[in-house]
Design a protein around this motif. Structure first.
Motif, PDB file in Angstrom:
ATOM      1  N   CYS A   1       0.806  -1.224   0.000  1.00 20.81           N
ATOM      2  CA  CYS A   1       0.000   0.000   0.000  1.00 20.81           C
ATOM      3  C   CYS A   1       0.839   1.273   0.000  1.00 20.81           C
ATOM      4  O   CYS A   1       0.278   2.358  -0.058  1.00 20.81           O
ATOM      5  CB  CYS A   1      -0.911   0.021   1.232  1.00 20.81           C
TER       6      CYS A   1
ATOM      7  N   THR B   1      -9.470   0.577  -2.716  1.00 20.02           N
ATOM      8  CA  THR B   1      -8.903   1.891  -2.451  1.00 20.02           C
ATOM      9  C   THR B   1      -9.648   2.970  -3.234  1.00 20.02           C
ATOM     10  O   THR B   1      -9.849   4.080  -2.746  1.00 20.02           O
ATOM     11  CB  THR B   1      -7.405   1.900  -2.809  1.00 20.02           C
TER      12      THR B   1
ATOM     13  N   CYS C   1      -6.164   0.603   0.841  1.00 22.43           N
ATOM     14  CA  CYS C   1      -4.896   1.206   1.259  1.00 22.43           C
ATOM     15  C   CYS C   1      -5.072   2.588   1.876  1.00 22.43           C
ATOM     16  O   CYS C   1      -4.097   3.198   2.309  1.00 22.43           O
ATOM     17  CB  CYS C   1      -3.933   1.279   0.079  1.00 22.43           C
TER      18      CYS C   1
END
Length: 139
Positions: free
Chosen positions: A27, A95, A123
């Motif tokens: 991430c 995300t 993330c």
């Protein structure tokens, strides 16, 4: 004896630091707050008063799974307010954001209202509502 203890400590510390680095690599590295985020929805009747609902649900359209966190009390945190998602389920969202269909039925009128939220996680530091109505009003 003390040298063995130091060696074991270094080995254990190295193991955990490698594991942490692997998580960050996926991430990227970012600094997040310790705030616990949650996303909720208010249901209201035609007068604007809080309304309880039956069959409340929030389904992530990408995974087809419920996003509603387990509630220790089994009910809304305040009258008419229902939690759609929180940071405990952050990893279950992409995300970029997933469409989540939120639905509830008025026990008074029998009317079912459905809205779509876009919620991100993955993330990101916290779950975040990208779009969607804050209040759902029954007619």
């Amino acid at each position: 004896m003390i040298v063995k203890k130091i060696a074991v400590f270094i080995l254990i510390a190295g193991f955990f630091s490698c594991h942490k680095a692997q998580q960050q690599a996926a991430c990227g590295t970012q600094t997040c707050t310790l705030v616990f985020a949650q996303i909720g929805v208010h249901f209201a009747d035609f007068n604007g008063s809080p309304a309880s609902v039956l069959n409340f649900s929030a389904i992530n359209q990408r995974t087809k799974q419920s996003t509603v966190p387990a509630s220790p009390t089994g009910g809304p945190a305040e009258p008419g307010y229902y939690i759609v998602a929180d940071d405990n389920g952050k990893k279950d969202f992409s995300t970029e954001g997933d469409d989540v269909v939120v639905s509830g039925t008025s026990p008074t009128t029998g009317q079912t209202k459905t809205v779509t939220y876009k919620i991100s996680g993955g993330c990101n530091c916290h779950v975040e509502k990208i779009s969607g109505e804050t209040t759902i009003v029954f007619n």
